[in-house]
Scaffold this active site. Structure first.
Site, PDB file in Angstrom:
ATOM      1  N   HIS A 128      -7.409  -5.257  10.044  1.00 16.26           N
ATOM      2  CA  HIS A 128      -7.283  -4.889   8.617  1.00 16.26           C
ATOM      3  C   HIS A 128      -5.860  -5.494   8.259  1.00 16.26           C
ATOM      4  O   HIS A 128      -4.824  -5.661   9.117  1.00 16.26           O
ATOM      5  CB  HIS A 128      -7.252  -3.296   8.297  1.00 16.26           C
ATOM      6  CG  HIS A 128      -6.044  -2.482   8.816  1.00 16.26           C
ATOM      7  ND1 HIS A 128      -6.216  -1.299   9.584  1.00 16.26           N
ATOM      8  CD2 HIS A 128      -4.710  -2.673   8.451  1.00 16.26           C
ATOM      9  CE1 HIS A 128      -5.026  -0.972   9.740  1.00 16.26           C
ATOM     10  NE2 HIS A 128      -4.214  -1.692   9.186  1.00 16.26           N
ATOM     11  N   GLU A 185      -9.771  -2.197   5.366  1.00 10.61           N
ATOM     12  CA  GLU A 185     -10.589  -2.059   6.565  1.00 10.61           C
ATOM     13  C   GLU A 185     -11.685  -2.928   6.771  1.00 10.61           C
ATOM     14  O   GLU A 185     -12.322  -3.537   5.674  1.00 10.61           O
ATOM     15  CB  GLU A 185     -10.868  -0.485   6.583  1.00 10.61           C
ATOM     16  CG  GLU A 185      -9.775   0.530   6.393  1.00 10.61           C
ATOM     17  CD  GLU A 185      -8.923   0.645   7.619  1.00 10.61           C
ATOM     18  OE1 GLU A 185      -9.035  -0.215   8.406  1.00 10.61           O
ATOM     19  OE2 GLU A 185      -8.203   1.634   7.527  1.00 10.61           O
ATOM     20  N   ASP A 237       0.855  -1.218   0.142  1.00 10.33           N
ATOM     21  CA  ASP A 237      -0.043  -0.044   0.006  1.00 10.33           C
ATOM     22  C   ASP A 237       0.890   1.305  -0.100  1.00 10.33           C
ATOM     23  O   ASP A 237       1.943   1.071   0.274  1.00 10.33           O
ATOM     24  CB  ASP A 237      -0.971  -0.053   1.168  1.00 10.33           C
ATOM     25  CG  ASP A 237      -0.189  -0.581   2.393  1.00 10.33           C
ATOM     26  OD1 ASP A 237       0.877  -0.151   2.798  1.00 10.33           O
ATOM     27  OD2 ASP A 237      -0.851  -1.262   3.387  1.00 10.33           O
ATOM     28  N   ASN A 253      -7.742  -3.154  14.381  1.00 12.61           N
ATOM     29  CA  ASN A 253      -9.230  -3.677  13.768  1.00 12.61           C
ATOM     30  C   ASN A 253      -9.302  -4.661  12.913  1.00 12.61           C
ATOM     31  O   ASN A 253     -10.303  -5.133  12.176  1.00 12.61           O
ATOM     32  CB  ASN A 253      -9.960  -2.652  13.189  1.00 12.61           C
ATOM     33  CG  ASN A 253      -9.163  -2.063  11.916  1.00 12.61           C
ATOM     34  OD1 ASN A 253      -8.083  -2.443  11.374  1.00 12.61           O
ATOM     35  ND2 ASN A 253      -9.705  -0.939  11.202  1.00 12.61           N
TER      36      ASN A 253
END
Length: 240
Positions: free
Chosen positions: A138, A143, A67, A136
């Site tokens: 990810h 996400e 990313d 979370n």
């Protein structure tokens, strides 16, 4: 999905670096999927040592990063382009033309994403993909969502991700968008290695290992991969 629990981050780094070294020895022109953030830094340090002492070489290797932030200059101290060079590429014998990092400033994000996926395919696919995991759940910047993403795409970062990563930006404003490999892109890798350390990752690891496969915890999809391994410390594993 295999889970290995270690006492320290240093032990994880040594184990992870050995997995990557074995891949490079077996296939010198391997295609590596690489990650950023705090988790892989110690692994990269170990790989640098192995390269400098002649155990491995990156001279034929191609890399693709998971990313990159949008709307952040490539030479910014917080760009993942800068991160990768400062933490790995500047210290090993990789050729710059074999380094592939998404351009978060591309005028056409969709084209940039499609071209990136095409380049991975042209290289023969990723042999081994390194991942971290967010609090979370990810992976990359995929996400929690209602569905698993497909190829590389532009994503709006969640508040929890912004909170976790904003510590690196100090007085600078953190980007709100990023380009990231999609879940299906990640799952195409022949082997996946995920690193997690610290109590803050315990809930995400619990959901990944013991929970159902759901896009609400993107990392849980790794259960469906034929060769995925989690290298975690006791703090990250405390809820298992």
């Amino acid at each position: 999905m295999e889970v290995k629990i270690f006492n320290t981050a240093e032990e994880i780094a040594a184990a992870c670096a050995e997995i990557f070294a074995e891949q490079l020895i077996k296939k010198p022109d391997s295609v590596l999927g690489l990650a950023t953030g705090a988790s892989p830094v110690k692994t990269y340090n170990e790989l640098i040592k192995k390269c400098k002492n002649g155990e491995i070489s990156f001279s034929q290797v191609k890399t693709f990063n998971l990313d990159e932030y949008c709307d952040l200059p490539r030479d910014d101290k917080n760009s993942y382009y800068t991160f990768m060079h400062e933490n790995l590429f500047n210290y090993v014998d990789i050729k710059e033309e074999n380094v592939h990092i998404l351009d978060g400033n591309a005028a056409d994000a969709d084209k940039e994403a499609a071209d990136f996926d095409a380049a991975i395919d042209e290289a023969g696919g990723i042999d081994i993909q390194l991942l971290g995991i967010g609090t979370n759940g990810h992976i990359g910047f995929n996400e929690p969502s209602d569905s698993f993403s497909d190829g590389t795409f532009k994503v709006k970062l969640t508040d929890s991700t912004i909170k976790s990563n904003s510590i690196y930006f100090e007085n600078d404003s953190m980007p709100r968008f990023a380009l990231t490999m999609g879940i299906n892109s990640i799952m195409k890798a022949k082997k996946i290695v995920l690193i997690a350390t610290g109590e803050a990752k315990a809930d995400a690891i619990k959901a990944t290992v013991d929970g159902e496969v759901t896009p609400i915890c993107p990392a849980s999809v790794l259960k469906n991969h034929s060769d995925a391994i989690l290298l975690i410390d006791k703090e990250a594993a405390k809820l298992l």
